[in-house]
Design a protein around this motif. Structure first.
Motif, PDB file in Angstrom:
ATOM      1  N   MET A  37       0.831  -1.200   0.000  1.00 59.36           N
ATOM      2  CA  MET A  37       0.000   0.000   0.000  1.00 59.36           C
ATOM      3  C   MET A  37       0.871   1.258   0.000  1.00 59.36           C
ATOM      4  N   ARG A  38       1.912   1.247   0.823  1.00 63.69           N
ATOM      5  CA  ARG A  38       2.825   2.397   0.890  1.00 63.69           C
ATOM      6  C   ARG A  38       3.558   2.600  -0.431  1.00 63.69           C
ATOM      7  N   HIS A  42       0.327   5.416  -0.536  1.00 64.03           N
ATOM      8  CA  HIS A  42      -0.679   5.651   0.500  1.00 64.03           C
ATOM      9  C   HIS A  42      -0.081   5.381   1.876  1.00 64.03           C
ATOM     10  N   CYS A  44      -0.078   4.127   5.730  1.00 65.68           N
ATOM     11  CA  CYS A  44      -0.731   3.081   6.527  1.00 65.68           C
ATOM     12  C   CYS A  44       0.081   2.901   7.801  1.00 65.68           C
ATOM     13  N   GLN A  70      -5.293   5.227   9.524  1.00 64.09           N
ATOM     14  CA  GLN A  70      -5.941   6.163   8.605  1.00 64.09           C
ATOM     15  C   GLN A  70      -7.322   5.683   8.144  1.00 64.09           C
ATOM     16  N   PHE A  73      -8.846  -0.006   4.097  1.00 64.08           N
ATOM     17  CA  PHE A  73      -8.581   0.105   2.670  1.00 64.08           C
ATOM     18  C   PHE A  73      -8.686  -1.247   1.996  1.00 64.08           C
ATOM     19  N   GLU A  86      -7.877   1.567  -2.520  1.00 63.23           N
ATOM     20  CA  GLU A  86      -9.076   2.407  -2.446  1.00 63.23           C
ATOM     21  C   GLU A  86      -9.674   2.255  -1.047  1.00 63.23           C
TER      22      GLU A  86
END
Length: 89
Positions: A37-38, A42, A44, A70, A73, A86
Motif C-alpha cells: 500500500m505504501r 498511500h 498506513c 488512517q 482500505f 481504495e
C-alpha cells in the motif's frame, strides 16, 4: 501415563508451539500488505487485520481489506507487483 494423557499432552504442546507462529503470520501479512500500500503512495500506520477477500481475488490479483490508523482500505495486489488502493466501503 495413559494413551489419552499422552494425546492430550501432545495436543497442548502443539497448540502452544503453533499459536505464536500463527500470530506471527498474521502480523507478517499485515506488514506485507501495508508495504504494498505504501509503495502505491498511500500511508498506513499500525497495519492490522489484513483479511483476504477470496471472492474478489482472481488469478493474478489478490484482494485484501486492511485496517490502518488512517482507515480501512481495499488493497489489490496484481501479478506484476503493482498495487491498487481504495477506501473500503
Amino acid at each position: 501415563m495413559g494413551q489419552r494423557d499422552l494425546v492430550a499432552g501432545l495436543a497442548g504442546v502443539l497448540a502452544v508451539t503453533l499459536l505464536p507462529s500463527a500470530l506471527r503470520a498474521d502480523s507478517q501479512t499485515n506488514t506485507i500488505v501495508a508495504s504494498e500500500m505504501r509503495q502505491a503512495g498511500h500511508a498506513c500506520d499500525n497495519p492490522r487485520n489484513a483479511q483476504r477477500d477470496t471472492e474478489a481475488s482472481k488469478p493474478g490479483r489478490t484482494v485484501w481489506d486492511l485496517q490502518c490508523d488512517q482507515g480501512t482500505f481495499r488493497v489489490t495486489i496484481n501479478q506484476d507487483g503493482s498495487a491498487e488502493v481504495e477506501p473500503a466501503e
